[in-house]
Design a protein around this motif. Structure first.
Motif: not given
Length: 260
Positions: A174-195
């Protein structure tokens, strides 16, 4: 309908490719099918595993050594990438986590010492920030960072300090998304089931996850198929989610939506 060329022309760094069962491998394979140019990384003894498993990919991607807890490795990373023809990065998959199986997992929570907690937090959470900043000069407007989590909003049997580390990872996202958003860089996570990957087998008592998913996931869940997770990562790295950042996308058969 099958989407084609979802990642056409994109250059992507994929960390944590250790076996063909891993999410990272499934994503690397799918990304190539969707037109991306991929470079993969690992470290230490796992590097030889990576070098062998990527021979299954077509084309065989370059492999570089990267320890995200080593400042020298992080400092030389941009030069390594440029040397392999990656003068910019359109995507980064952060598939990195570690907790000592005997001291930080499997029910040892109350007895785990700080040094083991610190290793887990640095490797599994802080590394999202350190890796992102190491390649910052190669990122461009529209670049997408995607990490992998295992729903840290609740506690899980045996997961212990890795659960804490994943909670820290989710906040770091969430904090990376906040600080990099101004440069149009997206940061997200995928919560996967057990593999059923090497990472999962390192967790004592991980079979309990399979039992819970079998009972509660509305769509069902195949722990031997990482393809649905790979596709979600690809979507987040594509142009399909241009205004999505700081998010956690669940790919778990709907497990996160259920109660008892």
């Amino acid at each position: 309908m099958m989407v084609e060329n979802l990642l056409a022309g994109k250059k992507i760094l994929v960390t944590g490719v250790t076996s063909k069962e891993s999410i990272a491998y499934a994503f690397a394979e799918f990304a190539q099918q969707q037109g991306a140019q991929v470079i993969v990384s690992n470290l230490g003894r796992a590097l030889s595993l990576t070098q062998r498993v990527v021979t299954r990919l077509d084309p065989v991607p370059p492999v570089i050594e990267l320890d995200v807890t080593d400042d020298e490795h992080l400092a030389r990373l941009p030069q390594q990438l440029r040397g392999a023809g990656f003068d910019q990065l359109d995507g980064v998959l952060h598939s990195i986590a570690f907790a000592n199986p005997s001291r930080a997992l499997g029910g040892a929570f109350l007895d785990t010492e700080w040094r083991d907690v610190a290793i887990s937090l640095q490797t599994s959470a802080y590394s999202l920030k350190s890796l992102t900043m190491a390649v910052r000069e190669l990122l461009v407007a529209g670049s997408s960072i995607v990490g992998l989590t295992f729903d840290a909003s609740v506690s899980w049997p045996s997961y212990d300090w890795m659960g804490i580390a994943k909670a820290a990872l989710e906040s770091t996202n969430r904090y990376l998304a906040r600080y990099l958003g101004g440069d149009q860089i997206r940061v997200n996570l995928v919560a996967a089931g057990p593999i059923n990957s090497i990472a999962k087998t390192a967790i004592p008592g991980a079979e309990a996850f399979d039992e819970e998913w079998a009972k509660r996931a509305p769509l069902g869940w195949d722990e031997n198929d990482a393809t649905p997770v790979a596709k979600a990562i690809a979507a987040l790295m594509s142009e399909l989610f241009p205004a999505t950042t700081g998010e956690i996308v669940h790919v778990d058969g709907g497990m996160a939506s259920t109660g008892a």
